[in-house]
Write an enzyme that holds these catalytic residues in place. Structure first.
Site, PDB file in Angstrom:
ATOM      1  N   ASP A  11       0.879  -1.173   0.000  1.00  0.00           N
ATOM      2  CA  ASP A  11       0.000   0.000   0.000  1.00  0.00           C
ATOM      3  C   ASP A  11       0.913   1.218   0.000  1.00  0.00           C
ATOM      4  O   ASP A  11       1.741   1.377   0.903  1.00  0.00           O
ATOM      5  CB  ASP A  11      -0.879   0.033   1.255  1.00  0.00           C
ATOM      6  CG  ASP A  11      -1.993  -1.005   1.203  1.00  0.00           C
ATOM      7  OD1 ASP A  11      -2.262  -1.542   0.112  1.00  0.00           O
ATOM      8  OD2 ASP A  11      -2.590  -1.283   2.257  1.00  0.00           O
ATOM      9  N   ASP A 130     -13.718  -3.584  -1.704  1.00  0.00           N
ATOM     10  CA  ASP A 130     -13.544  -3.256  -0.284  1.00  0.00           C
ATOM     11  C   ASP A 130     -14.919  -3.330   0.364  1.00  0.00           C
ATOM     12  O   ASP A 130     -15.812  -2.557   0.010  1.00  0.00           O
ATOM     13  CB  ASP A 130     -12.964  -1.849  -0.116  1.00  0.00           C
ATOM     14  CG  ASP A 130     -11.570  -1.725  -0.722  1.00  0.00           C
ATOM     15  OD1 ASP A 130     -10.862  -2.747  -0.786  1.00  0.00           O
ATOM     16  OD2 ASP A 130     -11.197  -0.613  -1.139  1.00  0.00           O
TER      17      ASP A 130
END
Length: 258
Positions: A11, A130
């Site tokens: 990330d 998500d």
């Protein structure tokens, strides 16, 4: 038999690898290019590179970091973050990505998934989902899709959305539990399994790995074809080799380096 893949996830925020808890409280975990080199040498099957602020800040992915990461690493690289157009997909593929992750744009326009898959092939289109559990304790399990790095609720049912985008041409689904992300308490196996059972494409389990048994459970109980992890690798808790050995010992088919 298809081998289970282990995918470390980078990330990236402002050009640095970060790791958060439930998408917040980000802590620095290093340089993305150096991390990529280390994972390549360690035998990771793939690498996932997510520019986690790109959609939120309404800017494109950091292409120079992508190209330098791709240059340094020979395993397949999935890149996502801020992908909004077919042109964005093309740019990332040219920069060195093998697959491109689409999240917010797939929610806004599922036909974009079909368009990208038709142009570049479904094998390189990954839809990143998500999801957060929104059902109560005594209700049938239900998860809602969130976009913009987990900031915006959509009202969309995660399993239905997964079915829709897989039918539109997504070659793979990256399923992240927002409830579990960064908690090290294991994947949301019910979420992973519900989506894996609903689609015919590979599912990558993501969000919540705390130990090697969680990786095994993601495949065995969650029905995932690949397992993604960040914290346990970034901060030295386990190596990719340890993870592969553990999963192979549990009876899963793995690509073991000589």
């Amino acid at each position: 038999m298809l081998k289970t893949r282990i995918i470390p996830c980078l990330d990236v925020k402002d050009g640095r690898v970060v790791k958060g808890v439930q998408f917040l409280e980000l802590r620095d975990a290093g340089d993305p290019v150096e991390s990529a080199k280390a994972y390549d040498a360690a035998g990771a099957d793939e690498l996932c590179f997510l520019d986690i602020t790109a959609s939120h800040e309404d800017r494109g992915t950091l292409l120079d970091v992508v190209s330098r990461t791709a240059e340094a690493c020979f395993m397949p690289l999935t890149v996502g973050g801020g992908v909004r157009t077919v042109s964005d997909v093309r740019t990332l593929l040219l920069a060195g990505a093998d697959k491109v992750g689409i999240n917010t744009a797939a929610v806004k326009n599922p036909d974009f998934v079909a368009e990208a898959a038709e142009k570049f092939g479904d094998q390189c289109i990954v839809v990143a989902i998500d999801a957060k559990r929104v059902s109560g304790p005594h209700e049938a399990a239900r998860w809602e899709i969130f976009t913009h790095g987990g900031r915006n609720p959509t009202g969309l049912d995660a399993v239905e959305f997964a079915r829709k985008v897989s039918e539109r041409g997504a070659g793979e689904l990256l399923v992240t539990s927002m409830d579990k992300d960064g908690t090290r308490s294991g994947y949301d196996l019910a979420l992973t399994r519900a989506i894996a059972d609903a689609v015919k494409v590979p599912v990558i389990a993501s969000g919540g790995v705390g130990g090697l048994d969680d990786l095994v459970a993601g495949v065995r109980d969650g029905g995932a074809s690949a397992v993604l992890a960040a914290s346990i690798f970034h901060f030295g808790q386990h190596t990719v080799a340890e993870a592969k050995s553990h999963m192979a010992a549990a009876g899963l088919a793995m690509r073991l380096d000589p």
